[in-house]
Design a protein around this motif. Sequence first.
Motif, PDB file in Angstrom:
ATOM      1  N   SER A  26      11.864   7.612   1.861  1.00  0.00           N
ATOM      2  CA  SER A  26      11.999   8.779   0.983  1.00  0.00           C
ATOM      3  C   SER A  26      12.738   8.422  -0.303  1.00  0.00           C
ATOM      4  O   SER A  26      12.378   8.893  -1.392  1.00  0.00           O
ATOM      5  N   ILE A  27      13.781   7.588  -0.181  1.00  0.00           N
ATOM      6  CA  ILE A  27      14.494   7.122  -1.378  1.00  0.00           C
ATOM      7  C   ILE A  27      13.553   6.308  -2.259  1.00  0.00           C
ATOM      8  O   ILE A  27      13.514   6.491  -3.488  1.00  0.00           O
ATOM      9  N   ALA A  28      12.792   5.408  -1.642  1.00  0.00           N
ATOM     10  CA  ALA A  28      11.864   4.575  -2.414  1.00  0.00           C
ATOM     11  C   ALA A  28      10.805   5.427  -3.105  1.00  0.00           C
ATOM     12  O   ALA A  28      10.442   5.174  -4.260  1.00  0.00           O
ATOM     13  N   ARG A  37       9.904   0.755 -10.814  1.00  0.00           N
ATOM     14  CA  ARG A  37       9.073  -0.111  -9.971  1.00  0.00           C
ATOM     15  C   ARG A  37       9.934  -0.517  -8.766  1.00  0.00           C
ATOM     16  O   ARG A  37      10.957  -1.194  -8.914  1.00  0.00           O
ATOM     17  N   THR A  38       9.502  -0.113  -7.580  1.00  0.00           N
ATOM     18  CA  THR A  38      10.356  -0.159  -6.396  1.00  0.00           C
ATOM     19  C   THR A  38       9.739  -1.018  -5.304  1.00  0.00           C
ATOM     20  O   THR A  38       8.540  -0.913  -5.020  1.00  0.00           O
ATOM     21  N   LEU A  39      10.598  -1.826  -4.659  1.00  0.00           N
ATOM     22  CA  LEU A  39      10.198  -2.600  -3.485  1.00  0.00           C
ATOM     23  C   LEU A  39      10.935  -2.052  -2.271  1.00  0.00           C
ATOM     24  O   LEU A  39      12.164  -2.056  -2.219  1.00  0.00           O
ATOM     25  N   GLY A  59       3.081  -5.984   6.262  1.00  0.00           N
ATOM     26  CA  GLY A  59       3.433  -7.280   6.834  1.00  0.00           C
ATOM     27  C   GLY A  59       4.261  -8.103   5.860  1.00  0.00           C
ATOM     28  O   GLY A  59       4.871  -7.567   4.929  1.00  0.00           O
ATOM     29  N   PRO A  60       4.292  -9.429   6.045  1.00  0.00           N
ATOM     30  CA  PRO A  60       5.158 -10.279   5.221  1.00  0.00           C
ATOM     31  C   PRO A  60       4.692 -10.473   3.780  1.00  0.00           C
ATOM     32  O   PRO A  60       5.425 -11.036   2.976  1.00  0.00           O
ATOM     33  N   LYS A  61       3.492 -10.044   3.460  1.00  0.00           N
ATOM     34  CA  LYS A  61       3.019 -10.103   2.081  1.00  0.00           C
ATOM     35  C   LYS A  61       3.298  -8.760   1.396  1.00  0.00           C
ATOM     36  O   LYS A  61       3.102  -7.698   1.998  1.00  0.00           O
ATOM     37  N   ILE A  62       3.752  -8.808   0.166  1.00  0.00           N
ATOM     38  CA  ILE A  62       4.060  -7.574  -0.552  1.00  0.00           C
ATOM     39  C   ILE A  62       2.796  -6.724  -0.704  1.00  0.00           C
ATOM     40  O   ILE A  62       1.751  -7.211  -1.136  1.00  0.00           O
ATOM     41  N   THR A  63       2.906  -5.454  -0.299  1.00  0.00           N
ATOM     42  CA  THR A  63       1.770  -4.535  -0.240  1.00  0.00           C
ATOM     43  C   THR A  63       2.024  -3.337  -1.137  1.00  0.00           C
ATOM     44  O   THR A  63       3.125  -2.780  -1.132  1.00  0.00           O
ATOM     45  N   LYS A  64       1.017  -2.931  -1.881  1.00  0.00           N
ATOM     46  CA  LYS A  64       1.160  -1.735  -2.711  1.00  0.00           C
ATOM     47  C   LYS A  64       0.939  -0.491  -1.857  1.00  0.00           C
ATOM     48  O   LYS A  64      -0.057  -0.381  -1.125  1.00  0.00           O
ATOM     49  N   LEU A  65       1.875   0.463  -1.945  1.00  0.00           N
ATOM     50  CA  LEU A  65       1.767   1.715  -1.215  1.00  0.00           C
ATOM     51  C   LEU A  65       1.255   2.850  -2.098  1.00  0.00           C
ATOM     52  O   LEU A  65       0.494   3.699  -1.640  1.00  0.00           O
ATOM     53  N   ARG A  66       1.699   2.874  -3.339  1.00  0.00           N
ATOM     54  CA  ARG A  66       1.261   3.864  -4.322  1.00  0.00           C
ATOM     55  C   ARG A  66       1.764   3.396  -5.686  1.00  0.00           C
ATOM     56  O   ARG A  66       2.376   2.321  -5.771  1.00  0.00           O
ATOM     57  N   ASN A  68       3.914   2.355  -8.582  1.00  0.00           N
ATOM     58  CA  ASN A  68       5.319   1.941  -8.700  1.00  0.00           C
ATOM     59  C   ASN A  68       5.991   1.637  -7.368  1.00  0.00           C
ATOM     60  O   ASN A  68       7.183   1.344  -7.345  1.00  0.00           O
ATOM     61  N   LEU A  69       5.271   1.715  -6.252  1.00  0.00           N
ATOM     62  CA  LEU A  69       5.902   1.540  -4.947  1.00  0.00           C
ATOM     63  C   LEU A  69       5.180   0.479  -4.121  1.00  0.00           C
ATOM     64  O   LEU A  69       3.976   0.584  -3.868  1.00  0.00           O
ATOM     65  N   PHE A  70       5.949  -0.532  -3.705  1.00  0.00           N
ATOM     66  CA  PHE A  70       5.436  -1.641  -2.918  1.00  0.00           C
ATOM     67  C   PHE A  70       6.356  -1.836  -1.705  1.00  0.00           C
ATOM     68  O   PHE A  70       7.490  -1.355  -1.699  1.00  0.00           O
ATOM     69  N   ALA A  71       5.862  -2.558  -0.694  1.00  0.00           N
ATOM     70  CA  ALA A  71       6.668  -2.769   0.506  1.00  0.00           C
ATOM     71  C   ALA A  71       6.418  -4.164   1.060  1.00  0.00           C
ATOM     72  O   ALA A  71       5.357  -4.773   0.842  1.00  0.00           O
ATOM     73  N   VAL A  72       7.411  -4.670   1.794  1.00  0.00           N
ATOM     74  CA  VAL A  72       7.277  -5.948   2.487  1.00  0.00           C
ATOM     75  C   VAL A  72       8.067  -5.869   3.789  1.00  0.00           C
ATOM     76  O   VAL A  72       9.135  -5.253   3.846  1.00  0.00           O
ATOM     77  N   ASN A  73       7.506  -6.450   4.837  1.00  0.00           N
ATOM     78  CA  ASN A  73       8.154  -6.535   6.142  1.00  0.00           C
ATOM     79  C   ASN A  73       8.276  -8.019   6.468  1.00  0.00           C
ATOM     80  O   ASN A  73       7.388  -8.623   7.051  1.00  0.00           O
TER      81      ASN A  73
END
Length: 313
Positions: A26-28, A37-39, A59-66, A68-73
Amino acid sequence: MIPILQRRLILVVGKGGVGRSTVAASIAAATARAGRRTLLFEASANDRFGQFFDRPEVGPKITKLRDNLFAVNTTPDDALEEYGMMILRFKRVYKLVFENRITESFLKAIPGIEEYAVLGKAWYHTKETKSGSPVWDTVVFDMAASGHSLSMLRIPWAIAEAVPDGPLTRDARDVQKLLVDPERTGVVMVTLAEDMPSNEAIELTAKLKEHLAVDVDSLVVNQLYPDLFPEGSPQEQVLSSLARDGADGELASITQAATLCESRRRLNEEHLDRLRSAIALPQVHLPRLFVPMLGAAEIDEFSRQLSQELLPD
């Protein structure tokens, strides 16, 4: 002081099961919606970020969620390889140095090296640049449960004290500086208004200050039951009357559910008062949502509330 949602690194901490990942997502979402631009960063997690944003599992590769918003695990192995590549630059050299038994044995002998690699990867993304500009305006780190997060945050201090001078200690000191800099790093404590989560929130807040000189900036109390029957209100009087005199059929079931909701809210209020006494911070309250599964709509609802609470007008 820079508002927490405008800082480079936001650490989301708290006991397991209190909804850290929900709050981190939610913060992201809030920082991304504000144009940053948020990770969204997690490690060795059973990913929920994909579900939250109606995307495939992260997963371990950076993924775009929407936008300005990306995620990595990430995992410790992935983070350690990335750190080795940062130092050695070339894959072939990395394999020669890091993928031999002597080096592997040496690395495994360093206490906390895997946790440090994960923390170091988050630190790297806070200073990552492309064409002279920061790649990320904000990194939101959904950290492990209380004890593990404290141990991870302590590691730069341990490395700086115990490991001979070199790239590892140089970077550890830079991580230290980042963690204690309130202009760049903010800490969000997530808890429930219940006994054990409140205890851990109080204890972890004190330990962060005592051991690392790191202040918690915001206290988010999650999953609060709605206050549908305020004390002394007509609603409470009707409910008390129904519970006292008894009810039949569907009305009995409704009365039972309403009585449970009221008792849970009263318990919440007791722990909210206790948290106010122990942690001198304004509380951000997030409601318990009675839905089968949290998705993008619920995360956006939370993110709008967090924006209102954590960003000044």
